[in-house]
Design a protein around this motif. Sequence first.
Motif, PDB file in Angstrom:
ATOM      1  N   SER A   1       1.088  -0.987   0.098  1.00 38.53           N
ATOM      2  CA  SER A   1       0.056  -0.126   0.029  1.00 38.53           C
ATOM      3  C   SER A   1       0.931   1.208   0.097  1.00 38.53           C
ATOM      4  O   SER A   1       1.646   1.550   0.903  1.00 38.53           O
ATOM      5  CB  SER A   1      -0.877   0.050   1.303  1.00 38.53           C
ATOM      6  OG  SER A   1      -1.481   1.177   1.213  1.00 38.53           O
ATOM      7  N   THR A   2       0.862   1.821  -0.998  1.00 38.94           N
ATOM      8  CA  THR A   2       1.805   3.062  -1.220  1.00 38.94           C
ATOM      9  C   THR A   2       1.080   4.200  -0.107  1.00 38.94           C
ATOM     10  O   THR A   2       1.784   5.163   0.207  1.00 38.94           O
ATOM     11  CB  THR A   2       1.814   3.810  -2.500  1.00 38.94           C
ATOM     12  OG1 THR A   2       0.614   3.845  -3.059  1.00 38.94           O
ATOM     13  CG2 THR A   2       2.624   2.597  -3.432  1.00 38.94           C
ATOM     14  N   LEU A   3      -0.044   4.135   0.171  1.00 39.92           N
ATOM     15  CA  LEU A   3      -0.623   5.205   1.184  1.00 39.92           C
ATOM     16  C   LEU A   3      -0.224   4.673   2.477  1.00 39.92           C
ATOM     17  O   LEU A   3       0.060   5.837   3.255  1.00 39.92           O
ATOM     18  CB  LEU A   3      -2.381   5.006   1.052  1.00 39.92           C
ATOM     19  CG  LEU A   3      -2.939   5.858   1.814  1.00 39.92           C
ATOM     20  CD1 LEU A   3      -2.778   7.431   1.387  1.00 39.92           C
ATOM     21  CD2 LEU A   3      -4.540   5.720   1.936  1.00 39.92           C
ATOM     22  N   THR A   4      -0.207   3.536   2.993  1.00 40.55           N
ATOM     23  CA  THR A   4       0.175   3.338   4.386  1.00 40.55           C
ATOM     24  C   THR A   4       1.534   2.872   4.319  1.00 40.55           C
ATOM     25  O   THR A   4       2.044   2.917   5.782  1.00 40.55           O
ATOM     26  CB  THR A   4      -0.880   2.326   4.921  1.00 40.55           C
ATOM     27  OG1 THR A   4      -0.431   0.822   4.424  1.00 40.55           O
ATOM     28  CG2 THR A   4      -2.242   2.407   4.734  1.00 40.55           C
ATOM     29  N   GLY A   5       2.407   2.464   3.299  1.00 42.56           N
ATOM     30  CA  GLY A   5       3.580   2.024   3.642  1.00 42.56           C
ATOM     31  C   GLY A   5       3.461   0.328   3.789  1.00 42.56           C
ATOM     32  O   GLY A   5       4.782  -0.217   3.911  1.00 42.56           O
ATOM     33  N   ALA A   6       2.653  -0.080   3.658  1.00 41.41           N
ATOM     34  CA  ALA A   6       2.423  -1.553   4.246  1.00 41.41           C
ATOM     35  C   ALA A   6       3.191  -2.285   2.846  1.00 41.41           C
ATOM     36  O   ALA A   6       2.927  -2.099   1.597  1.00 41.41           O
ATOM     37  CB  ALA A   6       1.217  -2.196   4.212  1.00 41.41           C
ATOM     38  N   GLY A   7       4.085  -3.237   3.163  1.00 43.12           N
ATOM     39  CA  GLY A   7       4.599  -4.164   2.312  1.00 43.12           C
ATOM     40  C   GLY A   7       5.841  -3.619   1.497  1.00 43.12           C
ATOM     41  O   GLY A   7       6.612  -4.166   0.611  1.00 43.12           O
ATOM     42  N   ILE A   8       6.174  -2.301   1.692  1.00 47.14           N
ATOM     43  CA  ILE A   8       7.328  -1.513   1.100  1.00 47.14           C
ATOM     44  C   ILE A   8       8.707  -2.077   1.725  1.00 47.14           C
ATOM     45  O   ILE A   8       9.630  -2.286   0.623  1.00 47.14           O
ATOM     46  CB  ILE A   8       7.451  -0.040   1.411  1.00 47.14           C
ATOM     47  CG1 ILE A   8       5.968   0.758   0.736  1.00 47.14           C
ATOM     48  CG2 ILE A   8       8.486   0.608   0.819  1.00 47.14           C
ATOM     49  CD1 ILE A   8       5.912   0.335  -0.539  1.00 47.14           C
ATOM     50  N   LYS A   9       8.834  -2.495   2.731  1.00 49.26           N
ATOM     51  CA  LYS A   9      10.190  -3.141   3.112  1.00 49.26           C
ATOM     52  C   LYS A   9      10.236  -4.501   2.221  1.00 49.26           C
ATOM     53  O   LYS A   9      11.338  -4.830   1.969  1.00 49.26           O
ATOM     54  CB  LYS A   9      10.280  -3.342   4.661  1.00 49.26           C
ATOM     55  CG  LYS A   9      10.050  -2.186   5.574  1.00 49.26           C
ATOM     56  CD  LYS A   9      11.632  -1.436   5.099  1.00 49.26           C
ATOM     57  CE  LYS A   9      11.796  -0.189   6.215  1.00 49.26           C
ATOM     58  NZ  LYS A   9      12.834   0.859   5.684  1.00 49.26           N
ATOM     59  N   GLU A  10       9.210  -5.312   2.268  1.00 45.49           N
ATOM     60  CA  GLU A  10       9.368  -6.529   1.596  1.00 45.49           C
ATOM     61  C   GLU A  10       9.495  -6.295  -0.028  1.00 45.49           C
ATOM     62  O   GLU A  10      10.286  -6.899  -0.485  1.00 45.49           O
ATOM     63  CB  GLU A  10       8.108  -7.443   1.634  1.00 45.49           C
ATOM     64  CG  GLU A  10       7.807  -7.634   3.001  1.00 45.49           C
ATOM     65  CD  GLU A  10       7.048  -6.704   4.066  1.00 45.49           C
ATOM     66  OE1 GLU A  10       6.889  -7.179   5.228  1.00 45.49           O
ATOM     67  OE2 GLU A  10       6.899  -5.676   3.689  1.00 45.49           O
ATOM     68  N   LEU A  11       8.956  -5.162  -0.428  1.00 44.63           N
ATOM     69  CA  LEU A  11       9.440  -4.860  -2.009  1.00 44.63           C
ATOM     70  C   LEU A  11      10.720  -4.335  -2.028  1.00 44.63           C
ATOM     71  O   LEU A  11      11.451  -4.883  -3.185  1.00 44.63           O
ATOM     72  CB  LEU A  11       8.427  -3.545  -2.188  1.00 44.63           C
ATOM     73  CG  LEU A  11       8.686  -3.144  -3.794  1.00 44.63           C
ATOM     74  CD1 LEU A  11       8.581  -4.193  -4.752  1.00 44.63           C
ATOM     75  CD2 LEU A  11       7.957  -1.976  -4.180  1.00 44.63           C
ATOM     76  N   GLU A  12      11.425  -3.728  -1.245  1.00 35.79           N
ATOM     77  CA  GLU A  12      12.799  -3.399  -1.072  1.00 35.79           C
ATOM     78  C   GLU A  12      13.662  -4.369  -0.924  1.00 35.79           C
ATOM     79  O   GLU A  12      14.821  -4.692  -1.816  1.00 35.79           O
ATOM     80  CB  GLU A  12      13.023  -2.377  -0.082  1.00 35.79           C
ATOM     81  CG  GLU A  12      12.677  -0.930  -0.312  1.00 35.79           C
ATOM     82  CD  GLU A  12      12.838  -0.216   0.813  1.00 35.79           C
ATOM     83  OE1 GLU A  12      13.273  -0.486   1.818  1.00 35.79           O
ATOM     84  OE2 GLU A  12      12.589   1.086   0.518  1.00 35.79           O
ATOM     85  N   ALA A  13      13.270  -5.495  -0.221  1.00 36.53           N
ATOM     86  CA  ALA A  13      14.137  -6.714   0.021  1.00 36.53           C
ATOM     87  C   ALA A  13      14.042  -7.394  -1.699  1.00 36.53           C
ATOM     88  O   ALA A  13      15.032  -8.180  -1.813  1.00 36.53           O
ATOM     89  CB  ALA A  13      13.662  -7.617   1.121  1.00 36.53           C
ATOM     90  N   LYS A  14      12.958  -7.603  -2.131  1.00 39.32           N
ATOM     91  CA  LYS A  14      12.789  -8.418  -3.518  1.00 39.32           C
ATOM     92  C   LYS A  14      13.797  -7.310  -4.541  1.00 39.32           C
ATOM     93  O   LYS A  14      14.438  -8.154  -5.324  1.00 39.32           O
ATOM     94  CB  LYS A  14      11.371  -8.457  -4.031  1.00 39.32           C
ATOM     95  CG  LYS A  14      11.053  -9.023  -5.138  1.00 39.32           C
ATOM     96  CD  LYS A  14      11.806 -10.502  -5.232  1.00 39.32           C
ATOM     97  CE  LYS A  14      11.136 -11.459  -4.294  1.00 39.32           C
ATOM     98  NZ  LYS A  14      11.350 -12.938  -4.468  1.00 39.32           N
ATOM     99  N   ILE A  15      13.516  -6.311  -4.414  1.00 40.54           N
ATOM    100  CA  ILE A  15      14.191  -5.484  -5.446  1.00 40.54           C
ATOM    101  C   ILE A  15      15.904  -5.716  -5.161  1.00 40.54           C
ATOM    102  O   ILE A  15      16.743  -5.992  -6.033  1.00 40.54           O
ATOM    103  CB  ILE A  15      14.355  -4.058  -5.085  1.00 40.54           C
ATOM    104  CG1 ILE A  15      12.784  -3.784  -5.639  1.00 40.54           C
ATOM    105  CG2 ILE A  15      15.293  -3.061  -5.949  1.00 40.54           C
ATOM    106  CD1 ILE A  15      12.210  -2.153  -5.617  1.00 40.54           C
ATOM    107  N   THR A  16      16.167  -5.683  -3.824  1.00 34.21           N
ATOM    108  CA  THR A  16      17.711  -6.206  -3.400  1.00 34.21           C
ATOM    109  C   THR A  16      18.023  -7.513  -4.079  1.00 34.21           C
ATOM    110  O   THR A  16      19.265  -7.644  -4.576  1.00 34.21           O
ATOM    111  CB  THR A  16      17.822  -5.864  -1.933  1.00 34.21           C
ATOM    112  OG1 THR A  16      17.578  -4.691  -1.608  1.00 34.21           O
ATOM    113  CG2 THR A  16      19.360  -6.280  -1.908  1.00 34.21           C
ATOM    114  N   GLU A  17      17.007  -8.417  -4.005  1.00 34.45           N
ATOM    115  CA  GLU A  17      17.502  -9.714  -4.192  1.00 34.45           C
ATOM    116  C   GLU A  17      17.740  -9.759  -5.745  1.00 34.45           C
ATOM    117  O   GLU A  17      18.709 -10.522  -6.370  1.00 34.45           O
ATOM    118  CB  GLU A  17      16.414 -10.825  -3.736  1.00 34.45           C
ATOM    119  CG  GLU A  17      16.307 -12.510  -4.408  1.00 34.45           C
ATOM    120  CD  GLU A  17      15.245 -13.192  -3.993  1.00 34.45           C
ATOM    121  OE1 GLU A  17      14.910 -13.794  -4.673  1.00 34.45           O
ATOM    122  OE2 GLU A  17      14.515 -12.519  -2.948  1.00 34.45           O
ATOM    123  N   ILE A  18      16.880  -9.145  -6.661  1.00 32.18           N
ATOM    124  CA  ILE A  18      17.072  -9.121  -8.081  1.00 32.18           C
ATOM    125  C   ILE A  18      18.402  -8.283  -8.356  1.00 32.18           C
ATOM    126  O   ILE A  18      19.149  -8.954  -9.061  1.00 32.18           O
ATOM    127  CB  ILE A  18      15.787  -8.406  -8.744  1.00 32.18           C
ATOM    128  CG1 ILE A  18      14.607  -9.549  -8.432  1.00 32.18           C
ATOM    129  CG2 ILE A  18      16.033  -8.448 -10.314  1.00 32.18           C
ATOM    130  CD1 ILE A  18      13.227  -9.088  -9.113  1.00 32.18           C
TER     131      ILE A  18
END
Length: 452
Positions: A354-371
């Motif tokens: 949720s770009t509104l609440t920030g939910a899941g952004i850390k998980e997204l950054e972790a996935k980006i880092t992995e790739i």
Amino acid sequence: MSDSSATIAAPATPAGTSAIAVVRVSGPECAALAGAIFDSPLPARTACHHDYRDIAGQTVDDVLVTFFAGPHSYTGEDVMEISTHGNPLISQLVLDDLFKRGCQPAEAGEFTRRAFLNGRLDLSQAEAVMDLIHARSARAVAAANQQLRGSLGQHMTRLTDELLLALARVEAYIDFPEEDLPEEDRGIVGDILTNVLRGTERLLATHRYGDLLRDGIKTVILGEPNAGKSSLLNTLIGRERALVSDEPGTTRDYLEETVIVGPHCLRLIDTAGLNPTPGTVEALGIRKTHERIEEADLCLLVLDCTHPTPPLPDDIAARLHANDTVVVLNKIDLTNHQPLVAIGPADLPTVQVSTLTGAGIKELEAKITEIADRLQPPEAGDQIAINARHADALRRATECLATARQNLMPLGPTELLASDLRGVLDAYGEIAGRIDNEDMLDRLFSTFCIGK
């Protein structure tokens, strides 16, 4: 560039108010200048506290000054570094006084150029200095440090030594045709050239890695209008960079920003929404979206989880792969964390946010880092990262090596073979800097900052 025998001076720290400012001086008059300004010779490599008195005898500032006797200095010449209080007026008064005493203003990159000309650095190490100054991620810093310590130069030395063995064998039959030499065995030369070509190609393959480090990983944010692409850009960079509206099609052109995710630098590119029925201006933006996707190293496909998404255009769907794409399922705050539709191309990794609440952004950054980790060599390895100039020289070297191998079989003229091998040596020499090309050096060092 100024006369190489002149003593040069320049600020070594950026303009502006700060705690300290450093003025760097290099050249044959450094020791005499130190004696005249501070009334006594300076011991080498020792920071000394003195009043700086100008040529009229007036005190400008109390400073810390360090003298480095050549050749054991950055430039290989006598060097003096004067640390003043960080008022830009004070450092300018010091510089003005040094110029009155006969110093010349240093041009861009002149200190590092002198270090190269005096044998303190090879050319690849000199370029690494600038890479280190401009590094925008931990990976880029590590790679620049490796190159500054001579990793690329060491690789080139090994390849050059191998090539010289082959060239010595070939030229022996040219220079001493009447001597009682054993019958020419080109198989040995062929084995050497195979090894040299393999090593050259390995170095050339790091060009893309170098581009990723220096320019950042080109990360394209794509998706339908109003899916939250611009909101995702704002969330990742931590500020309101893109306009956000409930009205679809707000982004008509792409926006680009740089952000650090983990140890990586990303060039985030927010693109126009993939509207199947765009207006005239919007269609131009969508055309640019297609172009950016083709150039992307990493894609973030943003989908609105509250309603189905129209099928992606065939060319874009074919471009997205699990090794360089993340599906970002946005707006989970509107569905109580239970997406109404789990959609998107099959087999692509998906992160709910949720770009509104920030939910899941850390998980997204972790996935980006992995790739992003997979796009680059492991940190434990020798992080060679050649630049465009190195790549051009290595391509010419591989072409000469390919021609040389053709001249081996069938038995071609020995003189042509030797000429090909000398062409490889010339290309190798350009990388470390064993060249005599003033124009090339002027262009290269003009990209450096003043004082470096």
